[in-house]
Design a protein around this motif. Structure first.
Motif, PDB file in Angstrom:
ATOM      1  N   SER A   1      70.349  19.291  12.390  1.00 48.08           N
ATOM      2  CA  SER A   1      71.125  18.081  12.125  1.00 48.08           C
ATOM      3  C   SER A   1      71.877  17.666  13.374  1.00 48.08           C
ATOM      4  O   SER A   1      71.927  18.389  14.358  1.00 48.08           O
ATOM      5  N   PHE A   2      72.470  16.485  13.310  1.00 46.53           N
ATOM      6  CA  PHE A   2      73.296  15.989  14.407  1.00 46.53           C
ATOM      7  C   PHE A   2      74.409  15.142  13.818  1.00 46.53           C
ATOM      8  O   PHE A   2      74.354  14.746  12.659  1.00 46.53           O
ATOM      9  N   ARG A   3      75.422  14.898  14.618  1.00 49.72           N
ATOM     10  CA  ARG A   3      76.569  14.123  14.152  1.00 49.72           C
ATOM     11  C   ARG A   3      76.570  12.754  14.800  1.00 49.72           C
ATOM     12  O   ARG A   3      76.273  12.605  15.979  1.00 49.72           O
ATOM     13  N   VAL A   4      76.932  11.763  14.014  1.00 43.83           N
ATOM     14  CA  VAL A   4      77.187  10.411  14.497  1.00 43.83           C
ATOM     15  C   VAL A   4      78.577  10.086  13.999  1.00 43.83           C
ATOM     16  O   VAL A   4      78.776   9.868  12.801  1.00 43.83           O
ATOM     17  N   GLY A   5      79.549  10.147  14.885  1.00 39.87           N
ATOM     18  CA  GLY A   5      80.935  10.015  14.459  1.00 39.87           C
ATOM     19  C   GLY A   5      81.291  11.207  13.594  1.00 39.87           C
ATOM     20  O   GLY A   5      81.138  12.345  14.003  1.00 39.87           O
ATOM     21  N   ARG A   6      81.726  10.937  12.374  1.00 38.25           N
ATOM     22  CA  ARG A   6      82.079  12.024  11.452  1.00 38.25           C
ATOM     23  C   ARG A   6      80.950  12.359  10.482  1.00 38.25           C
ATOM     24  O   ARG A   6      81.078  13.264   9.677  1.00 38.25           O
ATOM     25  N   ARG A   7      79.867  11.599  10.547  1.00 39.55           N
ATOM     26  CA  ARG A   7      78.743  11.820   9.627  1.00 39.55           C
ATOM     27  C   ARG A   7      77.737  12.797  10.202  1.00 39.55           C
ATOM     28  O   ARG A   7      77.415  12.761  11.374  1.00 39.55           O
ATOM     29  N   ARG A   8      77.229  13.678   9.357  1.00 42.41           N
ATOM     30  CA  ARG A   8      76.162  14.591   9.761  1.00 42.41           C
ATOM     31  C   ARG A   8      74.867  14.021   9.204  1.00 42.41           C
ATOM     32  O   ARG A   8      74.752  13.728   8.018  1.00 42.41           O
ATOM     33  N   LEU A   9      73.892  13.852  10.090  1.00 44.56           N
ATOM     34  CA  LEU A   9      72.607  13.291   9.696  1.00 44.56           C
ATOM     35  C   LEU A   9      71.477  14.251  10.030  1.00 44.56           C
ATOM     36  O   LEU A   9      71.602  15.103  10.913  1.00 44.56           O
ATOM     37  N   PHE A  10      70.381  14.082   9.310  1.00 43.69           N
ATOM     38  CA  PHE A  10      69.193  14.909   9.468  1.00 43.69           C
ATOM     39  C   PHE A  10      68.011  13.973   9.668  1.00 43.69           C
ATOM     40  O   PHE A  10      67.878  12.989   8.937  1.00 43.69           O
ATOM     41  N   MET A  11      67.171  14.270  10.644  1.00 45.62           N
ATOM     42  CA  MET A  11      65.936  13.502  10.825  1.00 45.62           C
ATOM     43  C   MET A  11      64.976  13.915   9.713  1.00 45.62           C
ATOM     44  O   MET A  11      64.726  15.108   9.518  1.00 45.62           O
ATOM     45  N   ARG A  12      64.482  12.940   8.984  1.00 45.86           N
ATOM     46  CA  ARG A  12      63.584  13.220   7.864  1.00 45.86           C
ATOM     47  C   ARG A  12      62.401  14.085   8.308  1.00 45.86           C
ATOM     48  O   ARG A  12      62.025  15.036   7.630  1.00 45.86           O
ATOM     49  N   GLU A  13      61.824  13.769   9.452  1.00 40.95           N
ATOM     50  CA  GLU A  13      60.687  14.523   9.972  1.00 40.95           C
ATOM     51  C   GLU A  13      61.056  15.992  10.209  1.00 40.95           C
ATOM     52  O   GLU A  13      60.295  16.898   9.876  1.00 40.95           O
ATOM     53  N   HIS A  14      62.253  16.235  10.744  1.00 46.96           N
ATOM     54  CA  HIS A  14      62.694  17.611  11.015  1.00 46.96           C
ATOM     55  C   HIS A  14      62.961  18.372   9.720  1.00 46.96           C
ATOM     56  O   HIS A  14      62.676  19.569   9.630  1.00 46.96           O
ATOM     57  N   VAL A  15      63.515  17.677   8.730  1.00 47.65           N
ATOM     58  CA  VAL A  15      63.764  18.327   7.432  1.00 47.65           C
ATOM     59  C   VAL A  15      62.432  18.719   6.793  1.00 47.65           C
ATOM     60  O   VAL A  15      62.278  19.826   6.287  1.00 47.65           O
ATOM     61  N   GLU A  16      61.454  17.812   6.871  1.00 48.45           N
ATOM     62  CA  GLU A  16      60.156  18.109   6.281  1.00 48.45           C
ATOM     63  C   GLU A  16      59.484  19.283   6.998  1.00 48.45           C
ATOM     64  O   GLU A  16      58.915  20.170   6.358  1.00 48.45           O
ATOM     65  N   GLN A  17      59.575  19.323   8.320  1.00 50.33           N
ATOM     66  CA  GLN A  17      59.016  20.444   9.078  1.00 50.33           C
ATOM     67  C   GLN A  17      59.722  21.754   8.716  1.00 50.33           C
ATOM     68  O   GLN A  17      59.084  22.790   8.562  1.00 50.33           O
ATOM     69  N   TRP A  18      61.035  21.697   8.582  1.00 48.13           N
ATOM     70  CA  TRP A  18      61.830  22.879   8.248  1.00 48.13           C
ATOM     71  C   TRP A  18      61.428  23.410   6.877  1.00 48.13           C
ATOM     72  O   TRP A  18      61.232  24.605   6.688  1.00 48.13           O
ATOM     73  N   LEU A  19      61.302  22.497   5.916  1.00 51.26           N
ATOM     74  CA  LEU A  19      60.904  22.905   4.562  1.00 51.26           C
ATOM     75  C   LEU A  19      59.483  23.462   4.548  1.00 51.26           C
ATOM     76  O   LEU A  19      59.215  24.476   3.907  1.00 51.26           O
ATOM     77  N   THR A  20      58.580  22.797   5.235  1.00 48.77           N
ATOM     78  CA  THR A  20      57.193  23.247   5.281  1.00 48.77           C
ATOM     79  C   THR A  20      57.097  24.654   5.848  1.00 48.77           C
ATOM     80  O   THR A  20      56.350  25.489   5.341  1.00 48.77           O
ATOM     81  N   ALA A  21      57.883  24.919   6.890  1.00 50.30           N
ATOM     82  CA  ALA A  21      57.869  26.249   7.503  1.00 50.30           C
ATOM     83  C   ALA A  21      58.379  27.319   6.545  1.00 50.30           C
ATOM     84  O   ALA A  21      57.987  28.471   6.625  1.00 50.30           O
ATOM     85  N   ARG A  22      59.242  26.944   5.617  1.00 48.25           N
ATOM     86  CA  ARG A  22      59.837  27.924   4.710  1.00 48.25           C
ATOM     87  C   ARG A  22      59.137  28.034   3.369  1.00 48.25           C
ATOM     88  O   ARG A  22      59.044  29.099   2.799  1.00 48.25           O
TER      89      ARG A  22
END
Length: 105
Positions: A33-54
């Motif tokens: 994830s990364f922060r934009v101001g006070r918000r934490r965001l996740f790149m959809r592609e990275h989340v999908e890769q992370w889930l697929t790996a697990r």
């Protein structure tokens, strides 16, 4: 750039937002994830890769949008009731040499 909020990711993982934040703070397994101001965001592609790996389900995010649409989130498995009585617990404890704290009257 398709992003997801911490709320979206928490729903996808079947955990609360607070648990997701705690996992990130503690350095436990979470998608990148990364922060934009006070918000934490996740790149959809990275989340999908992370889930697929697990879990090995490449389509795990189908239908989950950045706005939090939850139509593609699989439902949590439903577990049946556990049939257990106090007598069962006492019998199991006695098998292991435990002494009951309260006796049944």
């Amino acid at each position: 750039m398709d992003t997801m909020t911490i709320s979206d990711v928490a729903k996808l993982l079947h955990i609360t937002e607070e648990s997701a934040r705690n996992r990130i703070s503690a350095g436990q397994a979470m998608p990148p994830s990364f922060r934009v101001g006070r918000r934490r965001l996740f790149m959809r592609e990275h989340v999908e890769q992370w889930l697929t790996a697990r879990i090995g389900h490449p389509g795990a995010l189908a239908g989950v949008g950045a706005a939090g649409a939850s139509s593609g989130i699989p439902a949590a498995p439903q577990l049946g009731p556990v049939a257990s009585t106090a007598a069962d617990g006492a019998a199991q404890g006695a098998e292991h040499g435990a002494v009951p704290l309260l006796s049944a009257a």
